[in-house]
Write a protein that holds these residues in place. Structure first.
Motif, PDB file in Angstrom:
ATOM      1  N   ASP A   1      -6.927  -5.241  -4.140  1.00  0.00           N
ATOM      2  CA  ASP A   1      -6.552  -5.318  -2.738  1.00  0.00           C
ATOM      3  C   ASP A   1      -5.506  -4.285  -2.339  1.00  0.00           C
ATOM      4  N   ILE A   2      -4.902  -3.635  -3.284  1.00  0.00           N
ATOM      5  CA  ILE A   2      -3.856  -2.668  -2.957  1.00  0.00           C
ATOM      6  C   ILE A   2      -4.276  -1.284  -3.431  1.00  0.00           C
ATOM      7  N   ALA A   3      -4.237  -0.330  -2.508  1.00  0.00           N
ATOM      8  CA  ALA A   3      -4.439   1.074  -2.844  1.00  0.00           C
ATOM      9  C   ALA A   3      -3.054   1.720  -2.895  1.00  0.00           C
ATOM     10  N   TYR A   4      -2.722   2.296  -4.018  1.00  0.00           N
ATOM     11  CA  TYR A   4      -1.421   2.924  -4.224  1.00  0.00           C
ATOM     12  C   TYR A   4      -1.655   4.430  -4.273  1.00  0.00           C
ATOM     13  N   ILE A   5      -1.306   5.137  -3.197  1.00  0.00           N
ATOM     14  CA  ILE A   5      -1.545   6.569  -3.085  1.00  0.00           C
ATOM     15  C   ILE A   5      -0.337   7.324  -3.636  1.00  0.00           C
ATOM     16  N   VAL A   6      -0.601   8.208  -4.600  1.00  0.00           N
ATOM     17  CA  VAL A   6       0.477   8.937  -5.265  1.00  0.00           C
ATOM     18  C   VAL A   6       0.147  10.419  -5.340  1.00  0.00           C
ATOM     19  N   ASP A   7       1.159  11.201  -5.631  1.00  0.00           N
ATOM     20  CA  ASP A   7       0.974  12.634  -5.841  1.00  0.00           C
ATOM     21  C   ASP A   7       1.345  13.022  -7.266  1.00  0.00           C
ATOM     22  N   ASN A   8       2.428  12.471  -7.778  1.00  0.00           N
ATOM     23  CA  ASN A   8       2.916  12.835  -9.110  1.00  0.00           C
ATOM     24  C   ASN A   8       2.845  11.670 -10.087  1.00  0.00           C
TER      25      ASN A   8
ATOM     26  N   ASP B   1      -5.361  -0.262  -7.256  1.00  0.00           N
ATOM     27  CA  ASP B   1      -6.038   0.980  -7.607  1.00  0.00           C
ATOM     28  C   ASP B   1      -5.084   2.120  -7.290  1.00  0.00           C
ATOM     29  N   VAL B   2      -4.812   2.942  -8.285  1.00  0.00           N
ATOM     30  CA  VAL B   2      -3.964   4.114  -8.088  1.00  0.00           C
ATOM     31  C   VAL B   2      -4.876   5.263  -7.674  1.00  0.00           C
ATOM     32  N   ILE B   3      -4.568   5.856  -6.518  1.00  0.00           N
ATOM     33  CA  ILE B   3      -5.402   6.929  -5.978  1.00  0.00           C
ATOM     34  C   ILE B   3      -4.534   8.170  -5.801  1.00  0.00           C
ATOM     35  N   ASP B   4      -4.918   9.246  -6.465  1.00  0.00           N
ATOM     36  CA  ASP B   4      -4.210  10.505  -6.303  1.00  0.00           C
ATOM     37  C   ASP B   4      -4.533  11.072  -4.923  1.00  0.00           C
ATOM     38  N   VAL B   5      -3.559  11.676  -4.287  1.00  0.00           N
ATOM     39  CA  VAL B   5      -3.733  12.189  -2.926  1.00  0.00           C
ATOM     40  C   VAL B   5      -4.881  13.203  -2.862  1.00  0.00           C
ATOM     41  N   ASP B   6      -5.144  13.906  -3.951  1.00  0.00           N
ATOM     42  CA  ASP B   6      -6.248  14.866  -3.971  1.00  0.00           C
ATOM     43  C   ASP B   6      -7.615  14.181  -3.967  1.00  0.00           C
ATOM     44  N   ASN B   7      -7.654  12.903  -4.323  1.00  0.00           N
ATOM     45  CA  ASN B   7      -8.912  12.158  -4.377  1.00  0.00           C
ATOM     46  C   ASN B   7      -9.079  11.178  -3.215  1.00  0.00           C
ATOM     47  N   ILE B   8      -8.176  11.217  -2.260  1.00  0.00           N
ATOM     48  CA  ILE B   8      -8.188  10.241  -1.180  1.00  0.00           C
ATOM     49  C   ILE B   8      -9.458  10.336  -0.332  1.00  0.00           C
ATOM     50  N   ALA B   9     -10.026  11.523  -0.208  1.00  0.00           N
ATOM     51  CA  ALA B   9     -11.241  11.693   0.598  1.00  0.00           C
ATOM     52  C   ALA B   9     -12.423  10.932   0.001  1.00  0.00           C
ATOM     53  N   ARG B  10     -12.405  10.716  -1.298  1.00  0.00           N
ATOM     54  CA  ARG B  10     -13.495   9.998  -1.974  1.00  0.00           C
ATOM     55  C   ARG B  10     -13.288   8.491  -2.009  1.00  0.00           C
ATOM     56  N   ALA B  11     -12.117   8.047  -1.648  1.00  0.00           N
ATOM     57  CA  ALA B  11     -11.801   6.612  -1.705  1.00  0.00           C
ATOM     58  C   ALA B  11     -12.095   5.963  -0.354  1.00  0.00           C
ATOM     59  N   ASN B  12     -12.659   4.780  -0.390  1.00  0.00           N
ATOM     60  CA  ASN B  12     -12.892   4.016   0.834  1.00  0.00           C
ATOM     61  C   ASN B  12     -11.709   3.074   1.013  1.00  0.00           C
ATOM     62  N   ILE B  13     -10.693   3.544   1.675  1.00  0.00           N
ATOM     63  CA  ILE B  13      -9.473   2.749   1.781  1.00  0.00           C
ATOM     64  C   ILE B  13      -9.617   1.563   2.723  1.00  0.00           C
ATOM     65  N   SER B  14     -10.697   1.492   3.466  1.00  0.00           N
ATOM     66  CA  SER B  14     -10.893   0.343   4.350  1.00  0.00           C
ATOM     67  C   SER B  14     -11.188  -0.927   3.552  1.00  0.00           C
ATOM     68  N   ASP B  15     -11.478  -0.782   2.273  1.00  0.00           N
ATOM     69  CA  ASP B  15     -11.746  -1.938   1.412  1.00  0.00           C
ATOM     70  C   ASP B  15     -10.471  -2.662   0.981  1.00  0.00           C
ATOM     71  N   TYR B  16      -9.322  -2.073   1.226  1.00  0.00           N
ATOM     72  CA  TYR B  16      -8.059  -2.633   0.750  1.00  0.00           C
ATOM     73  C   TYR B  16      -7.336  -3.397   1.859  1.00  0.00           C
TER      74      TYR B  16
END
Length: 79
Positions: free
Chosen positions: A21-28, A46-61
């Motif tokens: 239920d939580i998307a944690y967007i990080v850079d480093n 789910d840890v999501i790197d900012v470079d991969n954010i376009a591939r993540a469906n954040i509306s699911d969180y």
């Protein structure tokens, strides 16, 4: 310590959560203290790197948590 208190407070404000239920967007990389606080509250993240954010469906969180990173010119990638 303040970061952990903030994370735990936010978890209680969003109510009960199910898996991922939580998307944690990080850079480093993810902060282990944040991850541990979320998991201690019996929630998954789910840890999501900012470079991969376009591939993540954040509306699911139910909650999107943005790391305390300096995203610089890539800040516009964060929805």
């Amino acid at each position: 310590m303040k970061k952990i208190f903030f994370i735990i407070s936010m978890i209680f404000f969003i109510g009960f959560a199910s898996a991922a239920d939580i998307a944690y967007i990080v850079d480093n990389g993810a902060d282990n203290n944040v991850l541990n606080a979320i998991r201690e509250a019996n929630m998954s993240v789910d840890v999501i790197d900012v470079d991969n954010i376009a591939r993540a469906n954040i509306s699911d969180y139910k909650m999107i948590l943005v790391g305390n990173d300096n995203f610089g010119s890539r800040a516009d990638k964060i929805p």
